[in-house]
Design a protein around this motif. Sequence first.
Motif, PDB file in Angstrom:
ATOM      1  N   THR A   1       1.189  -0.966  -0.156  1.00 40.02           N
ATOM      2  CA  THR A   1       0.018   0.170  -0.154  1.00 40.02           C
ATOM      3  C   THR A   1       1.165   1.272   0.077  1.00 40.02           C
ATOM      4  N   ILE A   2       1.977   0.881   0.706  1.00 35.34           N
ATOM      5  CA  ILE A   2       2.631   2.545   0.943  1.00 35.34           C
ATOM      6  C   ILE A   2       3.563   2.746  -0.347  1.00 35.34           C
ATOM      7  N   LEU A   3       3.932   1.248  -1.068  1.00 36.29           N
ATOM      8  CA  LEU A   3       4.534   1.795  -2.468  1.00 36.29           C
ATOM      9  C   LEU A   3       3.902   1.607  -3.694  1.00 36.29           C
ATOM     10  N   GLU A   4       2.139   2.009  -3.348  1.00 35.30           N
ATOM     11  CA  GLU A   4       1.007   2.433  -4.039  1.00 35.30           C
ATOM     12  C   GLU A   4       1.411   3.651  -4.992  1.00 35.30           C
ATOM     13  N   PRO A   5       1.203   4.772  -4.587  1.00 32.86           N
ATOM     14  CA  PRO A   5       1.525   6.162  -4.252  1.00 32.86           C
ATOM     15  C   PRO A   5       3.092   6.252  -6.023  1.00 32.86           C
ATOM     16  N   TYR A   6       3.562   5.359  -5.813  1.00 31.47           N
ATOM     17  CA  TYR A   6       5.185   5.117  -6.544  1.00 31.47           C
ATOM     18  C   TYR A   6       5.034   4.593  -7.426  1.00 31.47           C
ATOM     19  N   ASN A   7       3.771   3.850  -7.820  1.00 28.53           N
ATOM     20  CA  ASN A   7       3.964   2.445  -8.918  1.00 28.53           C
ATOM     21  C   ASN A   7       4.758   1.588  -8.539  1.00 28.53           C
ATOM     22  N   GLU A   8       4.797   1.324  -7.332  1.00 34.27           N
ATOM     23  CA  GLU A   8       6.451   0.729  -7.598  1.00 34.27           C
ATOM     24  C   GLU A   8       5.674  -0.816  -6.398  1.00 34.27           C
ATOM     25  N   SER A   9       4.530  -1.478  -6.264  1.00 30.09           N
ATOM     26  CA  SER A   9       3.944  -1.819  -5.814  1.00 30.09           C
ATOM     27  C   SER A   9       4.515  -3.051  -6.632  1.00 30.09           C
TER      28      SER A   9
END
Lengths: 191, 190
Positions: free
Chosen positions: A75-83
């Motif tokens: 979830t933390i990675l989502e804004p950076y498109n890294e999930s």
Amino acid sequence: MFGNFKKQLRKWSRTIHRDLSFFFSGVIIIYAISGFVLNHKNKINPDYTIKTFDFNVAGNYPLLKDDFTKDRVLTILEPYNESGNYTKHYFPNDNSMKVFLKGGSSLAIDLTDGSGIYERVRRRPIISQMSRLHYNSYKWWIIFSDIFAFALIIITLTGLVMTRGKKGLLGRGGIELIIGILIPLGFIFFC
Amino acid sequence: MKKQHLLLLAFISLMAFSSCTGNKKTADSDVEQTTLSVDDLLATAEQETDKVVEVEGVCTHICSHGGKKLFLMGSDDSKTIRVESSDALGAFKSECANAMVLVKGKLKEERIDEAYLMKLENELAEGTAKEHGEDGEGCETEQKAQGQDSVSNEAERIKNFRARIAERNETEGKNYLSFYYIEADEYSIL
């Protein structure tokens, strides 16, 4: 007799010099550009562009290790498109968490106050491949660059003898040759 | 004539490129290999030395100079093993960084004893010691793998090694430290 030999030598030198120069032009440019970048690798990372982003994780501080499940990290990675690039997360010590991301990026969170840094790493196109070649990574490239090294000697020697007269070895060319040799010798003996 | 030249050039290019595609070499044997974690491999390293092992872990670092060394991490950064590429395998792909990587190769033991440390001291005094890492400050990842993350310079590093050798000699009767690394035959990004 000797005059004819010199004439033939110049003729063949011009031919060899021209053809080898054409053939190795691409490699010379690769080595020149990657050499320049590697000379300045403290300022220019030849392989990657790196950008950092600060963020904060809300919650009761200090944040608990157990709260950082894989789902929460995604979830933390989502804004950076890294999930989709998640590899693994772990806790280097009691106060921090680190996430490894495919492609070389990473994310770190300070559990004491929730502050985090996302380090985005992107491969630098063209220059990274050039510097990889410069380091002689591949077996066949090593063979090719060995041939190139000897070809450079031939290009130099043929270049020295192919011009005659006052612009040649016995004229301006000779002076330039001596200066060009003295510069590296100066660095070797005085630096 | 021109056509012949072009065909020859195309053939040479094909030969050159055909050898550098992919990062896998044919395995020498068909023996089924169990994939170990880095933690498990390090725990059994003494028994596995000089044997072919298959291990997977997170690649935390690829040496910037040449890319012929990478480090695989297990459960945490104290469980890290160095992997070295052969000339035939070439540099590790940069895509390995921070990805799970599976490596197959021979496990080797590197011993650090008094003779090694004296040689290192001499090289440092003469300025001929091999530098590694950015600007020669040494590779932090390797230092961590050797349990020396709190050591800040070469002198402290040698002192730390000596203290640990003495400790091991007292407890196990071995006057050297053992570090393990893998000579990779093949690898793949998972």
